[in-house]
Design a protein around this motif. Sequence first.
Motif, PDB file in Angstrom:
ATOM      1  N   ALA A  21      47.137  35.823  36.453  1.00 15.84           N
ATOM      2  CA  ALA A  21      46.297  36.951  36.027  1.00 15.84           C
ATOM      3  C   ALA A  21      47.083  38.233  35.805  1.00 15.84           C
ATOM      4  N   LEU A  22      48.397  38.234  36.035  1.00  6.90           N
ATOM      5  CA  LEU A  22      49.199  39.445  35.830  1.00  6.90           C
ATOM      6  C   LEU A  22      49.447  39.641  34.343  1.00  6.90           C
ATOM      7  N   GLY A  23      48.590  40.425  33.719  1.00  6.14           N
ATOM      8  CA  GLY A  23      48.717  40.681  32.291  1.00  6.14           C
ATOM      9  C   GLY A  23      47.682  41.697  31.845  1.00  6.14           C
ATOM     10  N   ASP A  24      47.647  41.999  30.551  1.00  3.48           N
ATOM     11  CA  ASP A  24      46.752  43.028  30.030  1.00  3.48           C
ATOM     12  C   ASP A  24      45.702  42.473  29.076  1.00  3.48           C
ATOM     13  N   GLY A  25      45.659  41.194  28.882  1.00  2.06           N
ATOM     14  CA  GLY A  25      44.705  40.623  27.937  1.00  2.06           C
ATOM     15  C   GLY A  25      43.301  40.491  28.512  1.00  2.06           C
ATOM     16  N   ILE A  26      42.373  40.110  27.626  1.00  2.00           N
ATOM     17  CA  ILE A  26      40.984  39.912  28.049  1.00  2.00           C
ATOM     18  C   ILE A  26      40.887  38.768  29.065  1.00  2.00           C
ATOM     19  N   LEU A  27      41.663  37.724  28.827  1.00  2.00           N
ATOM     20  CA  LEU A  27      41.660  36.591  29.749  1.00  2.00           C
ATOM     21  C   LEU A  27      42.099  37.017  31.137  1.00  2.00           C
ATOM     22  N   HIS A  28      43.150  37.836  31.206  1.00  2.77           N
ATOM     23  CA  HIS A  28      43.671  38.252  32.508  1.00  2.77           C
ATOM     24  C   HIS A  28      42.662  39.127  33.255  1.00  2.77           C
ATOM     25  N   GLU A  29      41.915  39.972  32.529  1.00  2.00           N
ATOM     26  CA  GLU A  29      40.875  40.782  33.161  1.00  2.00           C
ATOM     27  C   GLU A  29      39.756  39.903  33.725  1.00  2.00           C
ATOM     28  N   SER A  30      39.392  38.885  32.957  1.00  2.00           N
ATOM     29  CA  SER A  30      38.352  37.962  33.419  1.00  2.00           C
ATOM     30  C   SER A  30      38.795  37.215  34.673  1.00  2.00           C
ATOM     31  N   LEU A  31      40.054  36.799  34.675  1.00  2.00           N
ATOM     32  CA  LEU A  31      40.564  36.094  35.841  1.00  2.00           C
ATOM     33  C   LEU A  31      40.586  36.989  37.076  1.00  2.00           C
ATOM     34  N   ARG A  32      40.946  38.250  36.883  1.00  2.00           N
ATOM     35  CA  ARG A  32      40.986  39.168  38.027  1.00  2.00           C
ATOM     36  C   ARG A  32      39.578  39.409  38.588  1.00  2.00           C
ATOM     37  N   CYS A  33      38.578  39.473  37.715  1.00  2.00           N
ATOM     38  CA  CYS A  33      37.194  39.637  38.187  1.00  2.00           C
ATOM     39  C   CYS A  33      36.761  38.446  39.043  1.00  2.00           C
ATOM     40  N   LEU A  34      37.032  37.255  38.533  1.00  2.00           N
ATOM     41  CA  LEU A  34      36.673  36.053  39.290  1.00  2.00           C
ATOM     42  C   LEU A  34      37.460  35.961  40.594  1.00  2.00           C
ATOM     43  N   LEU A  35      38.724  36.354  40.548  1.00  2.00           N
ATOM     44  CA  LEU A  35      39.558  36.283  41.744  1.00  2.00           C
ATOM     45  C   LEU A  35      39.077  37.266  42.812  1.00  2.00           C
ATOM     46  N   THR A  36      38.672  38.463  42.390  1.00  2.00           N
ATOM     47  CA  THR A  36      38.127  39.440  43.334  1.00  2.00           C
ATOM     48  C   THR A  36      36.846  38.918  43.977  1.00  2.00           C
ATOM     49  N   LEU A  37      35.992  38.315  43.153  1.00  2.00           N
ATOM     50  CA  LEU A  37      34.759  37.739  43.678  1.00  2.00           C
ATOM     51  C   LEU A  37      35.050  36.612  44.661  1.00  2.00           C
ATOM     52  N   LEU A  38      36.031  35.770  44.334  1.00  2.00           N
ATOM     53  CA  LEU A  38      36.396  34.669  45.215  1.00  2.00           C
ATOM     54  C   LEU A  38      36.880  35.175  46.569  1.00  2.00           C
ATOM     55  N   ARG A  39      37.692  36.212  46.559  1.00  2.00           N
ATOM     56  CA  ARG A  39      38.212  36.749  47.814  1.00  2.00           C
ATOM     57  C   ARG A  39      37.113  37.401  48.645  1.00  2.00           C
ATOM     58  N   ASN A  40      36.192  38.103  47.990  1.00  2.00           N
ATOM     59  CA  ASN A  40      35.085  38.724  48.725  1.00  2.00           C
ATOM     60  C   ASN A  40      34.191  37.677  49.380  1.00  2.00           C
ATOM     61  N   ILE A  41      33.908  36.609  48.650  1.00  2.00           N
ATOM     62  CA  ILE A  41      33.082  35.538  49.211  1.00  2.00           C
ATOM     63  C   ILE A  41      33.794  34.892  50.402  1.00  2.00           C
ATOM     64  N   SER A  42      35.093  34.646  50.262  1.00  2.00           N
ATOM     65  CA  SER A  42      35.848  34.036  51.360  1.00  2.00           C
ATOM     66  C   SER A  42      35.871  34.930  52.587  1.00  2.00           C
ATOM     67  N   GLU A  43      35.953  36.238  52.391  1.00  2.00           N
ATOM     68  CA  GLU A  43      35.925  37.164  53.524  1.00  2.00           C
ATOM     69  C   GLU A  43      34.586  37.112  54.253  1.00  2.00           C
TER      70      GLU A  43
END
Length: 343
Positions: free
Chosen positions: A171-193
Amino acid sequence: METFVGLDVSQEVTHVCVVDAKGAIVWNGQCASTPTAMSKTIEARAPSATRIGLESGPLSTWHWHALKSMNLPVICIDARHTKAALSMQVNKTDKNDAAGIAQIIRMGWYKEVGVKSLDSHEVRAMLGVRSRLVGMRTEVTNQLRGVLKNFGVVLGKGKGLRFADRVQEIALGDGILHESLRCLLTLLRNISEQISCLDERLAALVKDDKVCRHLMTVPGVGPVTAASFVSAIDDPAKFKKSRDVGAYFGLTPKRYQSGEVDRNGRISKCGDGLVRKYLYEAATTLLTRVNKWSALKAWGLRLAKRSGMKKAIVAVARKLAVAMHAMWTTGEVFRWSNAPVAA
């Protein structure tokens, strides 16, 4: 005069019907769906009611406990029995349903539902939230894998921090795909917490509960399974025999008999599906991951050779439920062999 009261409860309005010992309608009306309004209506229209009936449903726990605290003879009846008894009505209305419930209560043709304590319902709520969060975590993980497959990135097996770190690298990038991945990754980490927070709370709860600690001595049974089992049963005395617990959780086969036809089907899957799921997981752990041998594991593996592993796991799950209830009521330890063990 002996009277019987039927309550057809909805979210805002409750229809009330009062009948006498012969089945004649004494009063028919409605009130707000609050215990206070119900109590005032019953005191005004049926002050000496013999029995007060309401169906099991989302609000039945609140109403039952509140009306019981007011010393009213309230009974919670099985909604399936009520539906079967009222299925012959030509016109299904809330008013007619209340009258039908009153008649069922008067005749005694009902199955009373044991309402759990509020403490057990709190534990059940926590377990339900945790189960939902685990399902959401799985959905987000699958979404991440699916998105990346479209771009030729196939993530290997793995979960938890290793999986999150792998996605973070991509997800380290500036494209639309990378932004989408970061959103999902943030959600995944919040749920795991949040799941970790609930697990910590559950561990503390089980640690302070003597019954749960005792049941966790059974191989394959962890904090989640023990807490769900205890909160679902609430009162072990309501079962005359421990073997009835298997049917209570829907782990016994259905039977159909008519004339010369007599066959057994698949398990009924009645009762609490969450507890049944955790018992299935505990049985799977016992048969596949617990290294120490026991009479139950040996029996399950013999059954697996004859009928297959899936059927063996279901059978072991039923035996686990029976054994856990027996341990709860008698105080015995888990029997690793068939030799009798004193309490």
